[in-house]
Structure formats: structure tokens, C-alpha cells
Design an enzyme around this catalytic site. Structure first.
Site, short mmCIF file in Angstrom:
data_model
loop_
_atom_site.label_atom_id
_atom_site.label_comp_id
_atom_site.label_asym_id
_atom_site.label_seq_id
_atom_site.Cartn_x
_atom_site.Cartn_y
_atom_site.Cartn_z
N GLU A 99 0.84 -1.20 0.00
CA GLU A 99 0.00 0.00 0.00
C GLU A 99 0.87 1.25 0.00
OE1 GLU A 99 -2.83 0.06 3.19
OE2 GLU A 99 -3.08 2.22 3.10
N HIS A 108 -9.48 2.33 -0.78
CA HIS A 108 -10.32 2.66 0.37
C HIS A 108 -11.40 3.67 0.01
CE1 HIS A 108 -6.55 1.15 2.09
NE2 HIS A 108 -7.40 0.50 2.86
#
Ligand code: GLN
Ligand code: ZN
Length: 768
Positions: A676, A705
Site C-alpha cells: 500500500e 479505500h
């Protein structure tokens, strides 16, 4: 006089997850704020009454929260950032800070405050955001209301607040504030608010306040130690005030005890479950007439306490410290433990006899306090604890000879790939013939309502195995087709058969059990139900091979076989406490190693072992970190080290910032790491540069997200940024994490843009 018993905090969520339900129906507009407050008050009453009935003398108050205790404290000191202040209603403002607010009626559109892990737990707190120059003002309404509420049912509480130093150390300045501002600089501005609070509580006749200072167990630098000196001294000097108990937990406070000892505060709580070794040092260093709260019952796990061991710690304390100066307590707030074993109908009796949830831990605390003056404690709870302990030690479920023989036979060669990375990657390149900047995803694809419904039907027995498997095959087929038409180079099967990346494996491994109601709060209304890892771990049969084989049969492109790594399985479970975590991790690694071997034998050419939780396991104290990283890395290497050079090992990490453990990640020696990074604007890249990350890497360029679809241009820009730091020949193109929480339309649009971004960027680095 019997020794008194205390509790530092009770789980808030409710045995039927009432708080979750009340919050979510309020957020959905189905109920009123008054309904929510009534549900919350009902929970508080229930929790207070049950602690009182169990004989707890120091009952916590203000430990309850509608969302998070750090957020409560931010509101209590009026650390409310400007962008929320236009929300007029206090409760709506509170939830706007917690979860953001988009209100078309008023045009208010604010994002939530940041959220991050509470020390090394799986609980997430809201990170208070300070504004330069804004004064703190006391808003004690919640604390005082709970005091009155408790008194109205005849309960006298010990209010709990995060202490001033911990509060500031866990806060941050608003984005854009001057770089060299640190929150601790605001201490002098903050302390008067605490002083005022103490005054208010004293005026209401409150005897004790619990000031949580878990940061006292950390390595403190000069300014932090100095902050503690000032803060604790000021609290102690305040007049009038309740007596002040400084609560420490999650580690030993011994190295920082002088900061407490010289302060004049009245009591200290120490975590003897995590750090029993500190007791003698604490007893030596404690001023006489100081209250010592002994955290002997582990508040962070599910195991029945070894009452005799806890008893002997209490006896040791009694030798130098008067009984009136001792409290017996759980090690920390019970926030991190499930609520009540009584609501577990499905556990088998043997395993059940080994467990204690919050309600049982409270009873243990009372029994230990009652037995403090006895040399030879007896009574049903002590008997049961002894029986459970010896049963656990002798059980073949905790000591499987075959597993033991295998772990004993592990050697370094098993943890090492045959050839170094350079040689392996050359063979892999020849095998796969992938383009420069190959594109892939992390594993899961959208878990639609359909899929969840089918899984739930199957759990209820409404669907035959065959029907279920046919359904999944259909989903996998469609998912593979979609990936092919998107033009992805390396595919995945979509993980539709997995409800959860730990549960799916735990259910198939020996040594794990699952509770029905063992929920613990993760953040806000979110709860998790970690599996109970109680015994020796082994893998009776392959867990993922059939699905992987089927998925690979549908495409000529490589389809990654995806597994959850040993450290993540460990980290997201309640882990047995009768052997070192490293030993349990080793067993997990061997079970996964078998799965890896079977995948390889089934023709799966790329195997990804996810380790998103590896950073979370990092010990709080610097000195403890190398040992953890050693065994965690070794476990991954053992699980993956047995494959041929041509088999490509991937790993994936997310949910944390990895800069400070990058050297350990290098040692894991995965051929490809997807990690990430998009949300931080690729901040990780400078760490990659610093440690010269040697293997292939896919820094995530698509923030999964958010429902937002990133454009081709912005992803291409991130790729160019990455290629400035890492050799383009080593770079992969992928999202930040799995896509299971997203919806198909946005996923397809985003992945199409991602593939385009890769295509558009390739020619810049020499290959089309
Ligand atoms: N393979 C998993 C997925 O894609 C990884 C999940 C995670 O990193 N948390 O969902
Ligand atoms: Zn992830």
C-alpha cells in the site's frame, strides 16, 4: 481488611452488540439521537451493575464511549478542528469527527479525523488534531453526566481519562501546521484543563480518578520524559483533587518509574500480565503510601488466568506493601477482550474450560483479591483454574507429537530459496514472458450481496456442497474473464469463497476454534471476532488448491494462488499463551509450507502470501523488535522457501507504514512485494531508495479505500514517480489492496485506467 478489586474499563459494545446496532440505525436515520442515548445508558447501567454485583470496588466510569475514548477526550478539551465547528449539534459534530459528514441540506462536507491503531492492539483510536494557537477549554459534560448516572443507580465510579501526555503524544497537528511543531509543546496549555477537571471532580466528592498513561511504557526521549515530569507533578500539586491513579499497560513501566515516583501522584497501575518481571523493581522504586494496582488478569486475551501464579505475584507485593495499598485488577481495559463466555453455546466443554472472557475475568479479579491474605488459596475458581491449566498442558490438542517433531526438525536450509533473487527472477522472466510494468491485483474482487447471501445460505445448510461450489465456479469464471478483457497480465481467482482472510484458513487448520459472540471492538461500531488459536497447528488437507487449480485452468495467463501468511494468522487471532508466540508462528508456517508445496505441485506458478499484519506485531519497545522481526521473517521464509526457482513468490502488505521495517521486508526475500502506498503519495518510495530494495515491487497506485475512480493520468504519474526510485524493470502495477469492499463498476473503471496507465508508461522505459 480484604484487598480491593478494580477494573480499568469494560467492553462497550454490549453482549448482543447493542451499541453497534444502536449506532448504525441512528446513522441510517432510522432512530433518534434520544434512542441512541437511551441504548448507551442502558449498556452503562448493565455494565456498572454487573461489576458491582461481582464485587469490584473501583468501578470505571467514562470508559464507555459512543465511538472512541481519544475522541471523547478531544471533545472534553475542545480540540475540535475548525472544519467541524460549523456542525451545530454536538452529537452530529462528534460523529462528523469520527466518520466524516456529507450533508446536502447544509452543504457541510467534511472528512473524518485520522484513525490509527491503539498501541499494539487491534483497536483503532481517532487521532486528535490540534490547531496551532487554539486554546484548550474544558467540556466535562460527558464525564459529569456519567458520574451522576452511576450515582443514580447507587454506583460510585472511578472516572477514567487518557492522561495529558499520552493524549498529546497520540495527537497530531492539523495538516499544514509548521513542520517543527510537536503536540507535546502544547502541554502547558493543556494542563490547566486537567487541573480544572480534577477540581470539578473533587467538588463532587469523587475519591479516585484513573489517568491512563500507557505511553509511560514506551522508550521516552528527553522531551517526553520532561513532559511527564511536569504533567504528573502538576496533577499531584493540584488542590483540591481526587486521588490520582496513573494507569500504565501494554508493557513494563519499570524504566520510567522514577517519573511517577517523584511526582507525588497517589497510585500507579502496572501490567503484570505483559510484564510480570517488573514487579520487584516497581516495589523497590515505589514511594511508601502509594497505591499499587496489580494488573494480574490478562485483559487482552481469552484464557483463564493461572490463578496460583497471579496469587503469588500478589503475595510478593503484600510482603512489602500494605494490603490497604493494593488493588487487584485486569492488566488493562477489558475493551480488548470478548464479553461473556456464558453466551458461547457451541464451544466444546474442554476448550471452554480453558477460557475466560470479561465477565469471567472480573470474577477472577475478585477471587484473587479475596484470596490475597491466604497462603493456600482454595475455592471453586482456584480449583477450576488448576484443573484447566493441567488439562491444557496434558491435552493432545495442545501437544501434538507429530507437529512437535516437525518444528524441532526445521533448519536454516528450509528457510532459504535454492538460488538468490537475481538467478530466480531471470528464470521466472523466461517462464512468464511478462511485459515491463506487469499489471496485477491483490486477490479479492467485489464481494457482492449475492455472494454473501450464498455463503450464508450454505452456512445455514440451505445449499448443497455441489450447488455452492457450482456457484463459486461461476463467479471465478466471470472474474477471470473480466480480468482478461481488462488486459491484466497476472490474474487472481477473486477469493469469493473466503469470508475473511484469517477465518477461512483457521476453519481448515487444526488448532483453531471459533466463538459465536466473541466480538471485540475494532473501531466505532466495527467489531471483529478473532479465532481462538488454542492448540498445535496442522493442516489436515489442502485448503486452496482446488480453487486455484480451477482458476488457472481458465486462463493461459498466470493466476496467483493466494494465502494468508503465518504472522497475519497469528496477529489476528487470540493466541495461546502457554508457549512463545514464535513457536506458534513456526507451526503456522509449516502448515502453510505444505499448502505452498501442494499449490506448486498443482501447477500454480505464482504464489502470494499476504502479510498485512506484520508491522502490527512490532513490539512497542525498540529493544524487543529485532527478536520479533527475526522470527516473523523466518516464519515467512519457512512457509515460502521450499519452492523451485521458477515459482514466483509474492507477498502483500497494507494497513501500516512500513518504512521502519523495510530491512526486515527485504530479508523476507519474496520475489514480488505489493504494498500500500498511494494514499501517502508514495512516501514509501524514499524508504525504498534508502534501503535499495532489491526485489520486484508493486507500490499500490490505486487507493481502494475510496469509491473514487483514479484517472489514468494520476496513476501514470505515480508510476513515473516510482520509476524514478526503483529500476523500471523491477516495478509492478497494482492497487493498494484487495477489492472486496468495492463495487464492480468502479473496480472495472479503475482497473481499466490502471492498465492504460501501465501501457502508456511502458514506452518511456524502453519497452512496449
Ligand atoms: N489477498 C487479500 C485480498 O485481496 C489481501 C487482504 C489484505 O491485505 N488485507 O483481499
Ligand atoms: Zn491489503
Amino acid at each position: 481488611m480484604p484487598v480491593r478489586a478494580a477494573c480499568l474499563g469494560y467492553p462497550r459494545i454490549g453482549i448482543g452488540r447493542e451499541l453497534k446496532k444502536a449506532l448504525e440505525s441512528r446513522w441510517a436515520g432510522k432512530t433518534s439521537a434520544a434512542d441512541l442515548q437511551a441504548a448507551a445508558a442502558g449498556l452503562r447501567r448493565r455494565h456498572w451493575s454487573s461489576m458491582k454485583a461481582a464485587g469490584i470496588d473501583h468501578i470505571p466510569g467514562n470508559d464507555f464511549s459512543l465511538y472512541d475514548h481519544m475522541l471523547d477526550m478531544a471533545v472534553a478539551v475542545d480540540a475540535v478542528p475548525a472544519r467541524y465547528r460549523s456542525v451545530p449539534d454536538p452529537l452530529s459534530r462528534y460523529f462528523a469527527m469520527a466518520r466524516g459528514l456529507q450533508d446536502p441540506a447544509t452543504g457541510i462536507d467534511v472528512a473524518a479525523l485520522d484513525m490509527t491503531k491503539w498501541f499494539d492492539t487491534n483497536y483503532h483510536y481517532i487521532v486528535p488534531e490540534l490547531e496551532a494557537g487554539r486554546p484548550f477549554t474544558l467540556n466535562a459534560s460527558k464525564i459529569l453526566a456519567e458520574l451522576e448516572e452511576a450515582r443514580s443507580i447507587g454506583v460510585e465510579i472511578r472516572p477514567v481519562v487518557p492522561g495529558p501526555v499520552t493524549f498529546l503524544m497520540l495527537s497530531k497537528f492539523e495538516p499544514g501546521a509548521s513542520e517543527n511543531r510537536v503536540p507535546l509543546d502544547s502541554l502547558d496549555a493543556l494542563l490547566p484543563v486537567y487541573e480544572k477537571l480534577l477540581g470539578l471532580l473533587a467538588a463532587r466528592g469523587v475519591a479516585w480518578i484513573q489517568v491512563d498513561e500507557p505511553c509511560l511504557v514506551l522508550d521516552l526521549d528527553g522531551p517526553a520524559a520532561d513532559a511527564y515530569r511536569r504533567a504528573l507533578g502538576r496533577l499531584a500539586a493540584c488542590k483540591p483533587r481526587p486521588r490520582v491513579l496513573i494507569a500504565t499497560y501494554f508493557g513494563s513501566v519499570e524504566h520510567n518509574l522514577p517519573l511517577f515516583a517523584e511526582s507525588g501522584c497517589d497510585g500507579v497501575h502496572v501490567d503484570l500480565a505483559r510484564a510480570p518481571g517488573q514487579l520487584d523493581g516497581v516495589l523497590r522504586g515505589l514511594p511508601s503510601r502509594t497505591l499499587l494496582s496489580l494488573g494480574v488478569v490478562d485483559g487482552r486475551n481469552v484464557w483463564r488466568t493461572d490463578l496460583d501464579a497471579a496469587h503469588s505475584l500478589i503475595r510478593r507485593a503484600l510482603r512489602s506493601h500494605g494490603e490497604d495499598l493494593l488493588l487487584v485488577a485486569p492488566s488493562c481495559s477489558l475493551l480488548h477482550a470478548p464479553i461473556d463466555l456464558a453466551s458461547e453455546g457451541g464451544l466444546d466443554p474442554e476448550l471452554r474450560s480453558w477460557l475466560a472472557f470479561s465477565a469471567q475475568k472480573i470474577a477472577e479479579v475478585r477471587a484473587l483479591a479475596d484470596a490475597a491474605q491466604s497462603d493456600a488459596p482454595a475455592g471453586p475458581l482456584f480449583e477450576e483454574a488448576r484443573a484447566a491449566l493441567s488439562g491444557r498442558r496434558a491435552s493432545p490438542r495442545t501437544h501434538d507429537a507429530k507437529v512437535r517433531a516437525r518444528t524441532a526438525a526445521v533448519d536454516e536450509a528450509m528457510r532459504r530459496r535454492a538460488e538468490p533473487f537475481e538467478r530466480r527472477i531471470a528464470k521466472q522472466k523466461a517462464r512468464f514472458g511478462l511485459p515491463l510494468l506487469p499489471t496485477t491485483t491483490i486477490g479479492s474482487f467485489p464481494q457482492t450481496g449475492d455472494i454473501r447471501e450464498v455463503r450464508s445460505k450454505r452456512r445455514k445448510g440451505l445449499l448443497s456442497n455441489e450447488e455452492y461450489e457450482n456457484f463459486l465456479r461461476g463467479e471465478i469464471r466471470r472474474c477471470v474473464e473480466r480480468q482478461e478483457s481488462l488486459g491484466l497480465d497476472v490474474l487472481v481467482h477473486g477469493e469469493f469463497e473466503r469470508n475473511d482472510m484469517v477465518e477461512y484458513f483457521g476453519e481448515q487448520l487444526e488448532g483453531f476454534a471459533f466463538t459465536e459472540n466473541g466480538w471485540v471492538q475494532s473501531y466505532g461500531s466495527r467489531c471483529v471476532k478473532p479465532p481462538v488459536l488454542f492448540g498445535d497447528v496442522s493442516r489436515p488437507r489442502p485448503m486452496t488448491v482446488e480453487w486455484a487449480r480451477f482458476a488457472q485452468s481458465l486462463s493461459r495467463r498466470p493466476v496467483k494462488g493466494i494465502l494468508t501468511g503465518p504472522v497475519t494468522l497469528l496477529q489476528w487471532s487470540f493466541v495461546r499463551n502457554d508457549q512463545p508466540r514464535s513457536e506458534t508462528c513456526l507451526q503456522l508456517a509449516l502448515a502453510l509450507r505444505d499448502e505452498v508445496a501442494d499449490l506448486e505441485a498443482a501447477g500454480i506458478s505464482m504464489i502470494q502470501m499476504d502479510e498485512p499484519a506484520i508491522r502490527e506485531g512490532l513490539p512497542l519497545r525498540r529493544g524487543d523488535r529485532p527478536e520479533y522481526l527475526r522470527w516473523a521473517v523466518d516464519a515467512f521464509r519457512l512457509a515460502t522457501g521450499g519452492v523451485r526457482d521458477e515459482t514466483q513468490v509474492h507477498t502483500h502488505m497494507c494497513y501500516s507504514e512500513f518504512g521502519d521495517i523495510l530491512d526486515a521486508i527485504v530479508e523476507m526475500d519474496a520475489d514480488v512485494l505489493s504494498i500500500e502506498s498511494s494514499r501517502s503519495g508514495m512516501r514509501l518510495l524514499s524508504d525504498f531508495r534508502r534501503c535499495r530494495y532489491p526485489n520486484d515491487v508493486g507500490p499500490g497506485i490505486y487507493d481502494i479505500h475510496s469509491p473514487r475512480v483514479p484517472t489514468r493520468e494520476e496513476m501514470a504519474a505515480l508510476l513515473v514517480l516510482a520509476a524514478g526510485v526503483l529500476p523500471p524493470g523491477r516495478l509492478w502495477v497494482n492497487p493498494d489492496c484487495g477489492l472486496k469492499t468495492r463495487a464492480w463498476p468502479e473496480v472495472e473503471a479503475a482497473l481499466a485506467n490502471m492498465v492504460d496507465a501501465a501501457r502508456q508508461t511502458r514506452p518511456r522505459f524502453g519497452s512496449g
